[in-house]
Design a protein around this motif. Structure first.
Motif, mmCIF file in Angstrom:
data_model
loop_
_atom_site.group_PDB
_atom_site.id
_atom_site.type_symbol
_atom_site.label_atom_id
_atom_site.label_comp_id
_atom_site.label_asym_id
_atom_site.label_seq_id
_atom_site.Cartn_x
_atom_site.Cartn_y
_atom_site.Cartn_z
ATOM 1 N N VAL A 137 0.851 -1.187 0.000
ATOM 2 C CA VAL A 137 0.000 0.000 0.000
ATOM 3 C C VAL A 137 0.887 1.238 0.000
ATOM 4 C CG1 VAL A 137 -1.736 1.303 1.279
ATOM 5 C CG2 VAL A 137 -1.843 -1.179 1.220
ATOM 6 N N LYS A 138 0.640 2.116 -0.963
ATOM 7 C CA LYS A 138 1.427 3.351 -1.041
ATOM 8 C C LYS A 138 0.695 4.540 -0.418
ATOM 9 C CE LYS A 138 4.273 2.060 -4.967
ATOM 10 N NZ LYS A 138 4.375 0.765 -4.447
ATOM 11 N N GLU A 139 -0.643 4.519 -0.507
ATOM 12 C CA GLU A 139 -1.455 5.600 0.054
ATOM 13 C C GLU A 139 -2.488 4.984 0.995
ATOM 14 O OE1 GLU A 139 -2.661 8.913 -1.922
ATOM 15 O OE2 GLU A 139 -0.857 9.071 -3.140
ATOM 16 N N LEU A 140 -2.542 5.506 2.208
ATOM 17 C CA LEU A 140 -3.429 4.975 3.231
ATOM 18 C C LEU A 140 -4.346 6.082 3.737
ATOM 19 C CD1 LEU A 140 -4.200 2.658 5.197
ATOM 20 C CD2 LEU A 140 -2.398 3.506 6.715
ATOM 21 N N GLU A 141 -5.627 5.746 3.831
ATOM 22 C CA GLU A 141 -6.605 6.664 4.408
ATOM 23 C C GLU A 141 -7.242 5.997 5.609
ATOM 24 O OE1 GLU A 141 -10.927 8.504 3.261
ATOM 25 O OE2 GLU A 141 -9.393 8.507 1.687
ATOM 26 N N LEU A 142 -7.169 6.659 6.759
ATOM 27 C CA LEU A 142 -7.780 6.162 7.989
ATOM 28 C C LEU A 142 -8.881 7.122 8.406
ATOM 29 C CD1 LEU A 142 -4.591 5.235 10.039
ATOM 30 C CD2 LEU A 142 -6.135 3.669 8.853
ATOM 31 N N ASP A 143 -10.105 6.638 8.415
ATOM 32 C CA ASP A 143 -11.232 7.454 8.852
ATOM 33 C C ASP A 143 -11.532 7.075 10.295
ATOM 34 O OD1 ASP A 143 -13.552 8.819 9.322
ATOM 35 O OD2 ASP A 143 -14.521 8.231 7.453
ATOM 36 N N LEU A 144 -11.112 7.937 11.206
ATOM 37 C CA LEU A 144 -11.265 7.685 12.636
ATOM 38 C C LEU A 144 -12.184 8.721 13.283
ATOM 39 C CD1 LEU A 144 -7.488 6.965 13.290
ATOM 40 C CD2 LEU A 144 -9.317 5.283 13.045
ATOM 41 N N ARG A 145 -13.130 9.230 12.493
ATOM 42 C CA ARG A 145 -14.068 10.223 13.016
ATOM 43 C C ARG A 145 -14.817 9.672 14.215
ATOM 44 N NH1 ARG A 145 -17.732 11.220 8.140
ATOM 45 N NH2 ARG A 145 -16.874 9.197 7.663
ATOM 46 N N GLU A 146 -14.801 10.474 15.266
ATOM 47 C CA GLU A 146 -15.546 10.158 16.476
ATOM 48 C C GLU A 146 -15.188 8.805 17.069
ATOM 49 O OE1 GLU A 146 -19.732 11.178 16.278
ATOM 50 O OE2 GLU A 146 -19.322 12.558 14.634
ATOM 51 N N VAL A 147 -13.986 8.321 16.783
ATOM 52 C CA VAL A 147 -13.490 7.083 17.372
ATOM 53 C C VAL A 147 -12.603 7.467 18.549
ATOM 54 C CG1 VAL A 147 -11.992 5.074 17.028
ATOM 55 C CG2 VAL A 147 -13.582 5.768 15.239
ATOM 56 N N SER A 148 -12.880 6.937 19.712
ATOM 57 C CA SER A 148 -12.059 7.234 20.883
ATOM 58 C C SER A 148 -10.856 6.296 20.874
ATOM 59 C CB SER A 148 -12.875 7.052 22.155
ATOM 60 O OG SER A 148 -12.063 7.334 23.272
ATOM 61 N N LEU A 149 -9.690 6.864 20.621
ATOM 62 C CA LEU A 149 -8.476 6.051 20.562
ATOM 63 C C LEU A 149 -7.836 5.874 21.923
ATOM 64 C CD1 LEU A 149 -6.893 7.624 17.372
ATOM 65 C CD2 LEU A 149 -7.979 5.393 17.575
ATOM 66 N N GLY A 150 -8.057 6.820 22.806
ATOM 67 C CA GLY A 150 -7.395 6.760 24.101
ATOM 68 C C GLY A 150 -5.911 7.078 23.940
ATOM 69 N N ARG A 151 -5.257 7.277 25.043
ATOM 70 C CA ARG A 151 -3.844 7.648 25.009
ATOM 71 C C ARG A 151 -2.999 6.544 24.380
ATOM 72 N NH1 ARG A 151 -0.684 11.002 29.333
ATOM 73 N NH2 ARG A 151 -2.540 12.178 28.947
ATOM 74 N N ASP A 152 -3.168 5.297 24.778
ATOM 75 C CA ASP A 152 -2.349 4.204 24.249
ATOM 76 C C ASP A 152 -2.724 3.841 22.827
ATOM 77 O OD1 ASP A 152 -1.006 4.067 26.654
ATOM 78 O OD2 ASP A 152 -2.287 2.484 27.455
ATOM 79 N N GLY A 153 -4.008 3.874 22.505
ATOM 80 C CA GLY A 153 -4.445 3.514 21.157
ATOM 81 C C GLY A 153 -3.854 4.430 20.104
ATOM 82 N N GLY A 154 -3.835 5.715 20.363
ATOM 83 C CA GLY A 154 -3.262 6.662 19.416
ATOM 84 C C GLY A 154 -1.781 6.434 19.204
ATOM 85 N N ALA A 155 -1.059 6.149 20.266
ATOM 86 C CA ALA A 155 0.374 5.900 20.154
ATOM 87 C C ALA A 155 0.637 4.634 19.344
ATOM 88 C CB ALA A 155 1.001 5.781 21.544
ATOM 89 N N VAL A 156 -0.183 3.616 19.541
ATOM 90 C CA VAL A 156 -0.003 2.365 18.801
ATOM 91 C C VAL A 156 -0.299 2.575 17.320
ATOM 92 C CG1 VAL A 156 -0.838 -0.004 18.550
ATOM 93 C CG2 VAL A 156 -0.443 0.930 20.814
#
Length: 168
Positions: A48-67
């Motif tokens: 994959v050369k181009e990646l799109e992540l749609d994380l609207r209104e998704v609660s990642l939390g402190r650890d989830g975002g770092a991961v």
């Protein structure tokens, strides 16, 4: 070729990653809980050369975002991340900056950080990381709905002036 997957299929792909012979991959996660360890599947999606992540209104939390940041494949040339109302605040800006540092080949970047409770220092952390992307040719950065203030706007503008391919 481009593949767009809804929340359930996006989650399945994270759990069972493989070589994806596509130029673009769009993953939508609205309304889905993704455990921190599942994000590691991103790093194993070769091709994959181009990646799109749609994380609207998704609660990642402190650890989830770092991961998520640590799992971004380093070979990406394009990245779109929609974090509209994901409540990432300043810690989220730090993990975004960390993730961008491991993407030296990035030529196109779109970050929607709208309405995340960001302050001037958080926005500056992201802007400084963006300014170090030496190959960047196309940038979209949405900071609307945050409390950036005049100091923050000036700091972001100053940091982004370091991008020679964008400032012409």
């Amino acid at each position: 070729a481009t593949l767009t997957l809804g929340p359930a299929d996006s989650l399945d792909l994270l759990r069972n990653p493989s070589a994806v012979p596509l130029d673009q991959l769009r993953l939508r996660f609205a309304g889905v809980t993704v455990e921190a360890e599942e994000w590691a599947g991103l790093a194993r999606m070769r091709g994959v050369k181009e990646l799109e992540l749609d994380l609207r209104e998704v609660s990642l939390g402190r650890d989830g975002g770092a991961v998520v940041a640590d799992s971004l494949p380093g070979f990406l040339t394009g990245l779109t991340v929609n974090l509209h109302i994901a409540n990432i605040a300043r810690p989220g800006c730090n993990w975004i900056a960390r993730g961008l540092r491991q993407l030296p080949n990035l030529r196109r970047l779109s970050l929607n950080l709208q309405a995340n409770g960001l302050d001037a220092s958080g926005c500056l952390a992201v802007a400084v990381a963006v300014s170090r992307l030496g190959l960047l040719e196309d940038l979209s950065l949405n900071l609307g709905g945050n409390v950036v203030g005049e100091r923050g706007v000036r700091a972001v503008a100053s940091a982004l002036q370091a991008l020679p391919l964008l400032v012409q």
